[in-house]
Design a protein around this motif. Structure first.
Motif, PDB file in Angstrom:
ATOM      1  N   LYS A   1      -8.721   2.705  -3.030  1.00 11.46           N
ATOM      2  CA  LYS A   1      -8.381   1.410  -2.455  1.00 11.46           C
ATOM      3  C   LYS A   1      -7.116   0.880  -3.109  1.00 11.46           C
ATOM      4  CE  LYS A   1     -13.111   0.047  -1.250  1.00 11.46           C
ATOM      5  NZ  LYS A   1     -14.188  -0.966  -1.438  1.00 11.46           N
TER       6      LYS A   1
ATOM      7  N   ARG B   1      -0.838  10.214   0.213  1.00  5.56           N
ATOM      8  CA  ARG B   1      -0.027   9.014   0.263  1.00  5.56           C
ATOM      9  C   ARG B   1       0.653   8.756  -1.083  1.00  5.56           C
ATOM     10  NH1 ARG B   1      -1.315   5.042   3.986  1.00  5.56           N
ATOM     11  NH2 ARG B   1       0.361   3.881   2.994  1.00  5.56           N
TER      12      ARG B   1
ATOM     13  N   ARG C   1       1.428   6.347  -7.057  1.00  7.28           N
ATOM     14  CA  ARG C   1       0.053   5.874  -6.954  1.00  7.28           C
ATOM     15  C   ARG C   1      -0.470   5.399  -8.310  1.00  7.28           C
ATOM     16  NH1 ARG C   1      -2.044  10.341  -5.659  1.00  7.28           N
ATOM     17  NH2 ARG C   1      -1.705  10.255  -3.403  1.00  7.28           N
TER      18      ARG C   1
ATOM     19  N   ASN D   1      -2.363   0.291   5.594  1.00  6.78           N
ATOM     20  CA  ASN D   1      -3.546   0.976   5.072  1.00  6.78           C
ATOM     21  C   ASN D   1      -4.831   0.663   5.823  1.00  6.78           C
ATOM     22  OD1 ASN D   1      -1.669   1.358   2.663  1.00  6.78           O
ATOM     23  ND2 ASN D   1      -3.473   2.512   2.045  1.00  6.78           N
TER      24      ASN D   1
ATOM     25  N   GLY E   1       0.763  -1.237   0.000  1.00  3.46           N
ATOM     26  CA  GLY E   1       0.000   0.000   0.000  1.00  3.46           C
ATOM     27  C   GLY E   1       0.790   1.280   0.000  1.00  3.46           C
ATOM     28  N   ASN E   2       2.110   1.200   0.173  1.00  4.68           N
ATOM     29  CA  ASN E   2       2.888   2.443   0.244  1.00  4.68           C
ATOM     30  C   ASN E   2       4.313   2.212  -0.262  1.00  4.68           C
ATOM     31  OD1 ASN E   2       3.315   5.143   0.757  1.00  4.68           O
ATOM     32  ND2 ASN E   2       3.628   4.901   2.946  1.00  4.68           N
TER      33      ASN E   2
ATOM     34  N   THR F   1      -7.880   5.916   1.349  1.00  6.30           N
ATOM     35  CA  THR F   1      -6.440   6.137   1.361  1.00  6.30           C
ATOM     36  C   THR F   1      -6.168   7.626   1.522  1.00  6.30           C
ATOM     37  OG1 THR F   1      -6.124   4.277  -0.129  1.00  6.30           O
ATOM     38  CG2 THR F   1      -4.317   5.845   0.066  1.00  6.30           C
TER      39      THR F   1
END
Length: 654
Positions: free
Chosen positions: A519, A505, A510, A494, A471-472, A501
Motif C-alpha cells: 500500500k 511499480r 519504492r 493506484n 503512488g508513482n 500495488t
C-alpha cells in the motif's frame, strides 16, 4: 675478374639491405601498444591462463596478432579468459590500429570506456556474454568502419540510438538479451544480420528492419508490426455509421447491373424488413410507456458535459438501442478544459509511442487541426466502471501549475484511456540521464534546484489540497516546461489497480514498507521524492547497476559514501564545474536523506520539504530560489555569479 668483383659487391649490398629491413621490423613494434596491453592485463583481474611475458614481443602473446610488419597490434582475442570487472580506460582505447576486438564470454561489467572512440580502424567488436551495463555506448557509434557489432547478453539499458546509422559499413548488429527500451530506430544501413530479441522494446517495427524474421524481435511484448502481428490503435475504431454502409451499398448497385429476379427479391426483402422494424418499434414504445411512471430516464453521465456524439434525446436512444453504443464510445472531458475535439478526432489522429510504463503505454496524438495531447492506455485496471469514474472525478479537479492536468478519459470494456496535456520539453529522466557524450548540455545547478522545488510544490499540493497519494513518483513522471519548471504527472492512479500495488511499480523509488504492505501512502510518496532528490544530486538512476555493490539501492549507496565523510564523490560529476554551490548541495542532500528515512514517521511532510528547499540559502538576491510558499509558481532566476568569484568544491564534514 672485374665483373666477378662487381657481382660480389652487388650481392653484399642486397644482403645488407635485407638485414636493415629485418632489423627495422624488429624495432618498429609499437611500444605504446605493448604498454597498453600490459596496463589492461594488470588492471583487470583474470584467470591464470592469460600470461603475457613482458620481455617477449607482444606479437607472440596469446590472443594477440600483429600486422605483417609486426609494427602494431591488429587483433586482440580473449574470449572466455576469465576477465572480471570493468574495462579500464586508457588501455585498450590506446590500440589505435586495432581491427578485431573480442572480449566475449567473460565477466566484464560497468560501462564501455569512452576512449573506445579512438579505435577508428576497428572492423569487428564482440562483447557478448558479459555483464556490461549503461546505455548504448556512444563511443561505439563513432567507429565508422565497424562491420560487426555484438553487444548481446549483457545488462545494457536505455534506447538504441538513431546514431547507429553513423556505422555506414555495419552488416551485423546483435543486441538481444539486454534491457533496451523505447522504440527501435529506423536503421538505414545495409544490415544482413540483426537480433533485438528479449529486451523491453515497444512500438512498431520500422520498415527498414521488417525484412528480418520474427525471432529477431521475440521477447519484446510491446513490439508490433511486420514480421510480428500488426499494431492495433490505442483504442478500437467504432462500428461504421449507417450512412457509410448505405453509400457503399449504393455504389455497389451502380457498379453492377442487377437482374429482374434480384430486384424483385430485394424489394420483397426490404418490405418485410420494414414491417418487422415497425413492429419492433411499436412494441418498444408500448413497453416504455408501461414503465414510464415508475422509472425516469437516467442521464448517461451526471455532472459532466455530454459530447456531441452522444447528444441525441434520451427517448430516441432508448428506442433505437443507441444509448449503449454512445455510452461505450464516449470521451468524457472535465470542466474547465481547453480542448474541443471528440472521439472521432482522436480516431483520426496520428499516434506515436512515447514510452511504456508500469501502468500502461503513453502515446503522443496529433489531431488533424494541430492539437497535440498525450493519451495513456491503461492496463490491468481492476475496478468497476463506477469506481473508475469516481476516482477520475477526483483527479480531474486537481488544478496547479506544477501538476499535469488530467483533461479527459474514456472507458469501455476493452480500453481505458486518459488524456493529458503534451509537455514538449520531455521528462526529467531523459534530461538527466540522456546521452552524456560530446555535445550534451549538462543540467546546471540552478535548474536542478528549480526542478526540485517546483516538483515538491506539485506533490505537496496533491497531499494537502486533495489528500491524494501520488503512488508513482519517479523521474520519468516529472515533466518539464520550457523554462525548466517541473510538473508531476500520472498521479493518483493506484486505486484503479485494486488493493495490491503491481510488483514492478516504481523500481528503485519504492519505500521499504510498501514492499510489505503493498500500500502506498503520503509517507511513501515522501520517500520516493527523497530518492528523486538523490537522483538530481548524484546523476545516478536509482536502479542502475553502476552503484557498485549488486542489488544496492541509491539511498544505501549514498549512505555508504557519506558514512565515512562528506566528500564530492557522492555528487554528479557534471556539477563539479560549478562553484560556490557546495553548501547548497549538502543542504539538499540532508533534506533528501531525511525523506528516505527507513521509519515513515521520521520523514517530513511534503509541505515541510517545500519549506526546507525554499530556505536553502542561495547566496544571491531575494528573488532567487528562496521564495515564500505563498507564491509557489516562483523559482530560480537562473543567474550564475561570475566564475572568478567562485572557488572549487572541497570536501565538507558534517
Amino acid at each position: 675478374m672485374a665483373a666477378m668483383v662487381l657481382d660480389f659487391r652487388s650481392v653484399i649490398s642486397v644482403i645488407f639491405v635485407l638485414l636493415l629491413q629485418l632489423s627495422g621490423r624488429v624495432n618498429t613494434e609499437s611500444t605504446q601498444d605493448k604498454q597498453a596491453l600490459l596496463a589492461f592485463l594488470s588492471r583487470t583481474p583474470h584467470a591464470n591462463r592469460v600470461q603475457w611475458n613482458a620481455s617477449d614481443s607482444a606479437c607472440n602473446w596469446v590472443g594477440v596478432e600483429c600486422d605483417v610488419n609486426r609494427s602494431f597490434v591488429y587483433t586482440l582475442r580473449l574470449p572466455g579468459a576469465g576477465l572480471v570487472g570493468s574495462i579500464p580506460p586508457n588501455t585498450i582505447g590506446r590500440l589505435s590500429h586495432l581491427r578485431v576486438l573480442s572480449l566475449r564470454s567473460n565477466r566484464l561489467s560497468g560501462e564501455i570506456p569512452s576512449d573506445f572512440s579512438n579505435l577508428t580502424f576497428l572492423r569487428s567488436l564482440y562483447l557478448q556474454g558479459n555483464q556490461l551495463s549503461g546505455e548504448f555506448p556512444a563511443s561505439v557509434t563513432r567507429l565508422t568502419r565497424l562491420a560487426r557489432l555484438d553487444l548481446s547478453s549483457n545488462n545494457f539499458t536505455g534506447e538504441i540510438p538513431f546514431s547507429v546509422n553513423n556505422l555506414t559499413h555495419l552488416t551485423g548488429l546483435f543486441v538481444e538479451n539486454n534491457g533496451f527500451s523505447g522504440n527501435l530506430p529506423s536503421i538505414t544501413v545495409n544490415l544482413t544480420s540483426f537480433n533485438a530479441s528479449n529486451n523491453n522494446l515497444n512500438g512498431s517495427i520500422p520498415k527498414t528492419l521488417s525484412k528480418f524474421n520474427a525471432s529477431s524481435f521475440s521477447g519484446n511484448i510491446d513490439l508490433c508490426g511486420e514480421p510480428l502481428p500488426s499494431c492495433s490503435p490505442f483504442f478500437p475504431a467504432p462500428a461504421p455509421s449507417p450512412s457509410s454502409v448505405l453509400s457503399t451499398t449504393q455504389a455497389h448497385k451502380k457498379s453492377k447491373k442487377l437482374s429482374t429476379a434480384a430486384i424483385v427479391a430485394i424489394a420483397v426483402g426490404s418490405a418485410l424488413f420494414g414491417f418487422l422494424l415497425l413492429l419492433c418499434l411499436l412494441l418498444c414504445l408500448r413497453k416504455r410507456q408501461r414503465r414510464q411512471p415508475s422509472k425516469q430516464p437516467k442521464p448517461v453521465v451526471a455532472t459532466r458535459p455530454v459530447p456531441a456524439e452522444a447528444g441525441t434525446s434520451s427517448s430516441k436512444d432508448d428506442i433505437t438501442g443507441a444509448s449503449m453504443e454512445a455510452e461505450r464510445n464516449k470521451l468524457v472531458f472535465f470542466d474547465g478544459g481547453v480542448y474541443s475535439f471528440d472521439l472521432e478526432d482522436l480516431l483520426r489522429a496520428s499516434a506515436e509511442v512515447l514510452g511504456k510504463g508500469s501502468v500502461g503505454t503513453s502515446y503522443k496524438a496529433v489531431l488533424e487541426e494541430g492539437t497535440t495531447v498525450v493519451v495513456k492506455r491503461l492496463k490491468d485496471v481492476a475496478v468497476t466502471k463506477k469506481e473508475f469514474e469516481m476516482q477520475l472525478e477526483v483527479l480531474g479537479k486537481i488544478k496547479h501549475e506544477n501538476v499535469v492536468p488530467l483533461r479527459a478519459f474514456y472507458y469501455s470494456k476493452d480500453e481505458k484511456l486518459l488524456v493529458y496535456d503534451y509537455m514538449p520539453a520531455g521528462s526529467l529522466s531523459a534530461l538527466l540521464h540522456g546521452s552524456r557524450g560530446s555535445g550534451r548540455t549538462p543540467l546546471d545547478w540552478d535548474n536542478r534546484m528549480r526542478i526540485a522545488l517546483s516538483a515538491a510544490r506539485g506533490l505537496a499540493h496533491l497531499h494537502v489540497s486533495g489528500n491524494i497519494v501520488h503512488g508513482n513518483i519517479k523521474s520519468s513522471n516529472i515533466l518539464l516546461r520550457p523554462e525548466q519548471d517541473a510538473s508531476v504527472s500520472d498521479f493518483g492512479l493506484n486505486p484503479l489497480f485494486g488493493n495490491a500495488t503491481p510488483p514492478n511499480r516504481v523500481a528503485g523509488y519504492r519505500a521499504p514498507e510498501v514492499l510489505e504492505t503493498r500500500k502506498v501512502t503520503l509517507k511513501s510518496d515522501v520517500y520516493s521524492f527523497g530518492v528523486l532528490l538523490l537522483e538530481l544530486l548524484t546523476g545516478k538512476a536509482p536502479n542502475q547497476a553502476s552503484l557498485g555493490e549488486e542489488g544496492i539501492d541509491l539511498p544505501r549507496w549514498v549512505q555508504s559514501v557519506v558514512r565515512e565523510e562528506w566528500t564530492a564523490e557522492v555528487f554528479d560529476v557534471e556539477l563539479m564545474r560549478y562553484h560556490n554551490i557546495e553548501e547548497e548541495m549538502v543542504q539538499l542532500l540532508q533534506i533528501a536523506m531525511a525523506c528516505v528515512s527507513v521509519v515513515p514517521d521520521q520523514r517530513p511532510a511534503m509541505q515541510e520539504v517545500v519549506r526546507m528547499i525554499e530556505d536553502i540559502n542561495r547566496g544571491e538576491t531575494d528573488d532567487g530560489l528562496r521564495q515564500s510558499s505563498d507564491d509557489p509558481s516562483k523559482g530560480s532566476d537562473g543567474h550564475t555569479p561570475p566564475p572568478e568569484t567562485r572557488t572549487p568544491p572541497r570536501p565538507v564534514t558534517p
